[in-house]
Design an enzyme around this catalytic site. Structure first.
Site, PDB file in Angstrom:
ATOM      1  NE  ARG A 191      48.670  41.469 -11.150  1.00 49.48           N
ATOM      2  CZ  ARG A 191      48.353  40.420 -10.428  1.00 49.48           C
ATOM      3  NH1 ARG A 191      48.974  39.276 -10.632  1.00 49.48           N
ATOM      4  NH2 ARG A 191      47.434  40.502  -9.490  1.00 49.48           N
ATOM      5  CB  THR A 192      53.184  41.580 -17.965  1.00 48.36           C
ATOM      6  OG1 THR A 192      52.589  40.362 -17.550  1.00 48.36           O
ATOM      7  CG2 THR A 192      54.178  41.311 -19.070  1.00 48.36           C
TER       8      THR A 192
END
Length: 246
Positions: free
Chosen positions: A23-24
């Protein structure tokens, strides 16, 4: 005869497929402040609709306030894609809750506690969801308002603000908020906070929504703009009088 060369699979493709999706790690498209208050009938929450790609104001139509179930309202600042991931978690949570069909439903306090555990769990995996969340709601006649940081720190209060709003809006709220605010006065107070942020926060835009949640349900306003005044002398020469300025 046409011949085709077939690449030899040395196992790298399987390794890539087996790798955990990430993810980020750093925020890319972000939203700025959320400001929320309790008022006499429920909770009001305000946000603008800007999405910044780094320092570039790239998107101007992003909704960052969403209804969650029957009793809750969620706002988020920070990474937009992570906010979308959180909404997917909450969709699954409310779906599982509805499947019981027992006449009960998750209230704002339960959802706030759930989000606290989610954010803290992701922080402990060194893969945090890059958001600060505001959760408001009304259930059984009681208003609820709380906040969760990206590392899982949570608290409840009568008014909260995220991002730059925590520095610029909270002092205004401490001075002017009171428990018996009407809907009209609450909206005026939020608009005052959002106007200050518009003047001072480079990521803020003059397009906002105000959401209301009461026992009757959630109402989110259509996007609108605030009246502003830009002729202050300090706006024309903001460094006047500062050391080293002209």
């Amino acid at each position: 005869m046409t011949t085709f060369s077939v690449p030899i699979d040395n196992g790298d493709s399987m390794k890539i497929a087996e790798e955990e999706s990430q993810r980020t790690l750093y925020p890319y498209v972000t939203g700025t402040s959320i400001v929320a208050i309790k008022y006499k009938d429920g909770v009001l929450m305000a946000s603008d609709m800007g999405g910044s790609y780094g320092s570039t104001l790239r998107y101007k139509n992003i909704e960052r306030v969403k209804a969650i179930g029957k009793h809750s309202l969620l706002g988020a600042s920070g990474e937009i894609s992570d906010f979308q991931e959180i909404l997917r978690y909450l969709d699954e949570l409310t779906l599982n809750d509805n499947m019981w069909d027992d006449g009960n439903s998750l209230g704002p306090k339960e959802i706030h506690n759930y989000l606290t555990r989610v954010m803290y769990n992701r922080r402990n995996k060194f893969n945090p969801l890059w958001n600060t969340l505001v959760l408001g709601g009304v259930k059984n006649g009681k208003s609820y308002l709380g906040m969760v940081s990206m590392i899982g720190v949570s608290f409840e209060d009568d008014h909260v603000a995220t991002g730059f709003g925590n520095h610029l809006a909270r002092p205004i709220l401490r001075d002017e908020w009171h428990a018996d605010l009407s809907f009209e006065d609450g909206v005026k107070l939020l608009e005052k906070c959002m106007r200050v942020l518009l003047y001072r926060d480079r990521s803020a835009i003059n397009k906002l929504q105000i959401a209301k949640i009461t026992e009757e349900g959630v109402t989110v306003s259509q996007p609108y703009s605030l009246k502003t005044y830009w002729e202050f002398s300090s706006f024309h020469n903001p460094t006047a009088g500062a050391a080293g300025s002209w």
